[in-house]
Design an enzyme around this catalytic site. Structure first.
Site, PDB file in Angstrom:
ATOM      1  N   LYS A  81       0.862  -1.176   0.000  1.00 15.72           N
ATOM      2  CA  LYS A  81       0.000   0.000   0.000  1.00 15.72           C
ATOM      3  C   LYS A  81       0.900   1.227   0.000  1.00 15.72           C
ATOM      4  CE  LYS A  81      -4.515   0.899   0.536  1.00 15.72           C
ATOM      5  NZ  LYS A  81      -5.696   0.176   0.073  1.00 15.72           N
ATOM      6  N   GLY A 183     -23.501   3.997  -1.491  1.00 18.51           N
ATOM      7  CA  GLY A 183     -22.465   4.595  -2.337  1.00 18.51           C
ATOM      8  C   GLY A 183     -22.143   3.664  -3.488  1.00 18.51           C
ATOM      9  N   VAL A 185     -20.440   0.825  -3.762  1.00 15.73           N
ATOM     10  CA  VAL A 185     -20.657  -0.613  -3.553  1.00 15.73           C
ATOM     11  C   VAL A 185     -22.121  -0.890  -3.205  1.00 15.73           C
ATOM     12  CG1 VAL A 185     -20.014  -2.613  -2.163  1.00 15.73           C
ATOM     13  CG2 VAL A 185     -18.275  -0.954  -2.808  1.00 15.73           C
TER      14      VAL A 185
HETATM   15  P1  NAD Z   1     -18.775   5.443  -0.959  1.00 12.00           P
HETATM   16  O1  NAD Z   1     -18.132   6.593  -0.295  1.00 12.00           O
HETATM   17  O2  NAD Z   1     -19.099   5.507  -2.407  1.00 12.00           O
HETATM   18  O3  NAD Z   1     -20.147   5.081  -0.205  1.00 12.00           O
HETATM   19  C1  NAD Z   1     -20.330   5.115   1.174  1.00 12.00           C
HETATM   20  C2  NAD Z   1     -21.792   5.482   1.428  1.00 12.00           C
HETATM   21  O4  NAD Z   1     -22.057   5.342   2.819  1.00 12.00           O
HETATM   22  C3  NAD Z   1     -22.137   6.927   1.050  1.00 12.00           C
HETATM   23  O5  NAD Z   1     -23.310   6.950   0.271  1.00 12.00           O
HETATM   24  C4  NAD Z   1     -22.340   7.611   2.408  1.00 12.00           C
HETATM   25  O6  NAD Z   1     -23.272   8.661   2.360  1.00 12.00           O
HETATM   26  C5  NAD Z   1     -22.862   6.438   3.225  1.00 12.00           C
HETATM   27  N1  NAD Z   1     -22.744   6.616   4.672  1.00 12.00           N
HETATM   28  C6  NAD Z   1     -21.770   7.251   5.381  1.00 12.00           C
HETATM   29  N2  NAD Z   1     -22.053   7.214   6.692  1.00 12.00           N
HETATM   30  C7  NAD Z   1     -23.234   6.527   6.813  1.00 12.00           C
HETATM   31  C8  NAD Z   1     -24.046   6.143   7.906  1.00 12.00           C
HETATM   32  N3  NAD Z   1     -23.729   6.467   9.168  1.00 12.00           N
HETATM   33  N4  NAD Z   1     -25.162   5.436   7.668  1.00 12.00           N
HETATM   34  C9  NAD Z   1     -25.528   5.114   6.408  1.00 12.00           C
HETATM   35  N5  NAD Z   1     -24.803   5.449   5.336  1.00 12.00           N
HETATM   36  C10 NAD Z   1     -23.672   6.153   5.537  1.00 12.00           C
HETATM   37  O7  NAD Z   1     -17.830   4.183  -0.653  1.00 12.00           O
HETATM   38  P2  NAD Z   1     -17.781   2.785  -1.418  1.00 12.00           P
HETATM   39  O8  NAD Z   1     -16.747   2.808  -2.473  1.00 12.00           O
HETATM   40  O9  NAD Z   1     -19.169   2.348  -1.748  1.00 12.00           O
HETATM   41  O10 NAD Z   1     -17.205   1.852  -0.260  1.00 12.00           O
HETATM   42  C11 NAD Z   1     -18.007   1.451   0.827  1.00 12.00           C
HETATM   43  C12 NAD Z   1     -17.207   0.563   1.756  1.00 12.00           C
HETATM   44  O11 NAD Z   1     -16.720  -0.576   1.029  1.00 12.00           O
HETATM   45  C13 NAD Z   1     -15.955   1.218   2.355  1.00 12.00           C
HETATM   46  O12 NAD Z   1     -15.750   0.691   3.640  1.00 12.00           O
HETATM   47  C14 NAD Z   1     -14.840   0.767   1.416  1.00 12.00           C
HETATM   48  O13 NAD Z   1     -13.583   0.786   2.060  1.00 12.00           O
HETATM   49  C15 NAD Z   1     -15.293  -0.646   1.116  1.00 12.00           C
HETATM   50  N6  NAD Z   1     -14.765  -1.207  -0.132  1.00 12.00           N
HETATM   51  C16 NAD Z   1     -15.034  -0.602  -1.318  1.00 12.00           C
HETATM   52  C17 NAD Z   1     -14.555  -1.157  -2.495  1.00 12.00           C
HETATM   53  C18 NAD Z   1     -14.875  -0.548  -3.850  1.00 12.00           C
HETATM   54  O14 NAD Z   1     -14.713  -1.242  -4.879  1.00 12.00           O
HETATM   55  N7  NAD Z   1     -15.351   0.676  -3.916  1.00 12.00           N
HETATM   56  C19 NAD Z   1     -13.769  -2.334  -2.459  1.00 12.00           C
HETATM   57  C20 NAD Z   1     -13.516  -2.934  -1.216  1.00 12.00           C
HETATM   58  C21 NAD Z   1     -14.026  -2.352  -0.070  1.00 12.00           C
END
Ligand code: NAD
Length: 371
Positions: A81, A183, A185
């Site tokens: 990383k 979001g 995912v």
């Molecule tokens: P993102 O920022 O697009 O989405 C996160 C969502 O959560 C947002 O819509 C936000 O408004 C919402 N949120 C924040 N606080 C909240 C709460 N208290 N209650 C309800 N909703 C809330 O992020 P993402 O890319 O969708 O990733 C989500 C998670 O998955 C993260 O933990 C990330 O590390 C993990 N992840 C993502 C990927 C990827 O491909 N994007 C891969 C592996 C892991």
């Protein structure tokens, strides 16, 4: 504590590189945790760390996590990383990312980078100008673009595997699934769940996202402080880390927790507590490895169909972890670590004897894949 002792305390990392270029204001750290299975792949995070120690702690922790994620996913990749110290909203420049790219290049493929929190496809394009050791580049350059549909598909597979174990079926038709976070995912996951015929309950702090999902996928909506406590078969956290903690642990009214968010357990003991409560926890890094599988496919020459196909493997990976947990009478979170460590040890030992195709020096990304 000196820097070497500090690094040792956070795990047996193979190499830690401090990148500094005063002309472009670059201060970054690349941590390579383990390359027993292959080159260390992991994204570059840009964050306004308050101290250099905070940045070092983060990169050491995250790179170790990548080793476990890749190993449990069955990929021939190690864990690494990078972090860039700076404000991603105001301090990004072409020069900064190109200087960083030169450091990545100097590692000759031992570390392969990608986008992460605070960095995006545009930044990786600048890194790509200086090194080929980068994934997640734009589709026009043969890259794989946004990984989240693949991550979400893997999460769906993880949910199905856990449902099969706990509820006796991997059909999600009529199953109540709670999704925290809509979001990248979460919203893709909702789409897949809808196609499966699940009854979906959602929550997000962003009301526009909530409304869209309510209208498009007939989701039931609950307030952010209610979602973890809703009556359902499956909880799928897709927003924040540490959702399973001392405050929330008694709220869950589900049979399974399987979601995309990273670091869902505040501490390992919460995994043991879930087990005592009879809730099956599908370990986060096994469930959310679809995005990593997707960039791995990029190393070969990208094909969306193949990437999609690969994410199906999350089903078997979760099943395997559950079997080990039952065999050894341990929590699934511990079993996942065991699966990863066993693979690193076995394959690592193999490679010591016969480095053969899986030798650690590569000249092209394609070679990495074709080992
Ligand atoms: P993102 O920022 O697009 O989405 C996160 C969502 O959560 C947002 O819509 C936000 O408004 C919402 N949120 C924040 N606080 C909240 C709460 N208290 N209650 C309800 N909703 C809330 O992020 P993402 O890319 O969708 O990733 C989500 C998670 O998955 C993260 O933990 C990330 O590390 C993990 N992840 C993502 C990927 C990827 O491909 N994007 C891969 C592996 C892991």
């Amino acid at each position: 504590m000196g820097p070497f002792e500090f690094i040792k305390k956070h795990g047996e990392h193979e190499e830690v590189v401090f990148c500094y270029d005063a002309n472009v204001g670059l201060k970054a750290i690349i941590a390579i945790h383990n390359t027993s299975l292959g080159p260390a792949l992991g994204g570059t995070r840009m964050w306004n760390y308050k101290t250099e120690e905070e940045a070092l702690t983060d990169v050491l922790r995250l790179s170790k996590g990548m080793t476990y994620k890749a190993a449990a996913a069955g990929l021939n990749l190690g864990g690494g990383k990078a972090v860039i110290i700076g404000d991603p909203r105001t301090q990004k420049t072409e020069g900064l990312f190109r200087a960083f790219g030169q450091y990545v290049n100097s590692l000759n493929g031992k570390y392969i980078t990608a986008e992460d929190v605070g960095t995006g496809v545009q930044d990786m394009e600048h890194v790509y100008m200086e090194t080929q050791w980068v994934t997640g580049i734009p589709k026009d350059f043969g890259g794989s673009g946004d990984p989240s549909p693949y991550t979400a598909h893997g999460v769906l597979m993880g949910i199905k595997a856990a449902a099969h174990e706990k509820l006796g079926t991997d059909s999600l038709k009529g199953m109540r699934v709670a999704v925290q976070g809509l979001g990248n995912v979460g919203s893709n996951l909702v789409k897949y769940l809808y196609e499966e015929g699940a009854k979906i309950i959602v929550s997000d702090i962003d009301q526009l996202r909530v409304k869209h999902h309510h209208d498009a996928y007939k989701c039931e909506v609950v307030a952010p402080d209610q979602i973890l406590g809703v009556e359902c078969e499956i909880q799928a956290p897709c927003a924040l880390g540490a959702v399973v903690n001392d405050q929330t642990i008694t709220q869950f009214k589900c049979k399974v927790i399987a979601g995309g968010a990273n670091n869902q357990l505040a501490e390992p003991r919460h995994g043991d507590q879930l087990r005592e409560l009879g809730i099956l926890y599908a370990p986060d890094y096994v469930v959310n490895a679809g995005g990593l599988m997707n960039v791995f496919v990029e190393l070969e020459g990208y094909s969306p169909d193949r990437a999609f196909e690969k994410t199906r493997k999350v089903y078997d990976n979760v099943k395997k972890v559950i079997e080990i947990a039952k065999r050894d009478n341990i929590g699934t979170h511990t079993a996942a670590d065991r699966v990863a460590e066993e693979r690193i040890e076995t394959i690592g030992r193999l490679k010591q004897k016969h480095p053969g195709k899986s030798s650690r020096s590569f000249t092209t990304l394609k070679e990495v894949y074709n080992r």
